[in-house]
Design a protein around this motif. Sequence first.
Motif, short mmCIF file in Angstrom:
data_model
loop_
_atom_site.label_atom_id
_atom_site.label_comp_id
_atom_site.label_asym_id
_atom_site.label_seq_id
_atom_site.Cartn_x
_atom_site.Cartn_y
_atom_site.Cartn_z
N LYS A 50 -5.96 -16.32 -44.53
CA LYS A 50 -5.97 -16.50 -43.06
C LYS A 50 -7.41 -16.65 -42.56
O LYS A 50 -7.71 -17.55 -41.77
CB LYS A 50 -5.29 -15.27 -42.43
N ALA A 88 -8.74 -20.07 -43.54
CA ALA A 88 -8.09 -21.18 -42.82
C ALA A 88 -8.45 -21.21 -41.34
O ALA A 88 -8.48 -22.27 -40.72
CB ALA A 88 -6.57 -21.10 -43.00
N PRO A 139 -6.75 -25.65 -46.50
CA PRO A 139 -6.01 -25.91 -45.26
C PRO A 139 -6.16 -27.34 -44.75
O PRO A 139 -5.55 -27.71 -43.75
CB PRO A 139 -6.60 -24.91 -44.27
N PHE A 161 -1.55 -22.62 -48.00
CA PHE A 161 -2.61 -23.45 -47.41
C PHE A 161 -2.00 -24.74 -46.85
O PHE A 161 -2.37 -25.19 -45.76
CB PHE A 161 -3.67 -23.80 -48.46
N TYR A 208 -0.32 -24.09 -43.60
CA TYR A 208 -1.01 -23.32 -42.57
C TYR A 208 -1.11 -24.09 -41.26
O TYR A 208 -0.81 -23.57 -40.19
CB TYR A 208 -2.42 -22.91 -43.05
N TYR A 209 -1.53 -25.35 -41.37
CA TYR A 209 -1.54 -26.22 -40.20
C TYR A 209 -0.47 -27.28 -40.38
O TYR A 209 0.03 -27.48 -41.49
CB TYR A 209 -2.93 -26.87 -40.03
#
Length: 209
Positions: free
Chosen positions: A31, A34, A70, A93, A96-97
């Motif tokens: 976290k 990223a 990420p 990863f 994540y987005y």
Amino acid sequence: MNKEYSFNIKRKRPEDLFENVSDYFKAETLKNYAESKSIMRTQKKITIRALELLELKNNRPLILDAGCGPGFAAMYLNELGYKTVVLDIISEFLKYYDIEYLNPILADMCYSPFKPDSFDSIISISALQWVIRDVKSKSERLILTNLFVSFYQILKPKSKMIVQFYPKSTVIMDYIAEIVNSKTKFKGNFIIDNPNNPKKRKVYLLLKK
Ligand SMILES: C[S@@+](CC[C@H](N)C(=O)[O-])C[C@H]1O[C@@H](n2cnc3c(N)ncnc32)[C@H](O)[C@@H]1O
């Protein structure tokens, strides 16, 4: 290799402390990476320099971002209008987005899942140090060989690729050069920015098929 510089980093890095990259990049650590704006800025700067060194001729090249995390490098490549495929071994990863538009693939970059002659270029930013740590390890030698042989195969003829990474010593760089020279037909060299400044030093391996 240019012998005007030499370095040998004694400090332990995450790749020395964790055998698997997925044991390091998880929970808070993943976290923090990223979501870090400063890491995002640094990775973007490295990507800009990598592109400058690549001197891509094709207007709309298809670029593989190997070990994308990420997606910092590929997000920037996308902003420039480049088509991308992003690959990482850690699924968190890739999720994540919202990076579906970058074409994420969950895979080990050392065992590439792509057909020969697929990409106009490959960029790999800050990932290779997780693949080679011990020049005495036979298994790492095989994995590293596999990585460069498969990168050679999946690149289109006459294309270039670039790997930025954090080697701990020039011994590791010589070792990589020996594998690339003996196991592939790549031509290329290392480019080292700020060689004598450990904090600012950036090592790139630029290879042409
Ligand atoms: C320090 S992060 C860099 C991420 C991204 N390239 C960036 O610039 O922000 C290292 C990345 O390499 C990935 N990685 C390490 N070994 C890998 C492998 N064998 N195959 C695919 N990804 C790998 C890790 O999962 C992690 O996402």
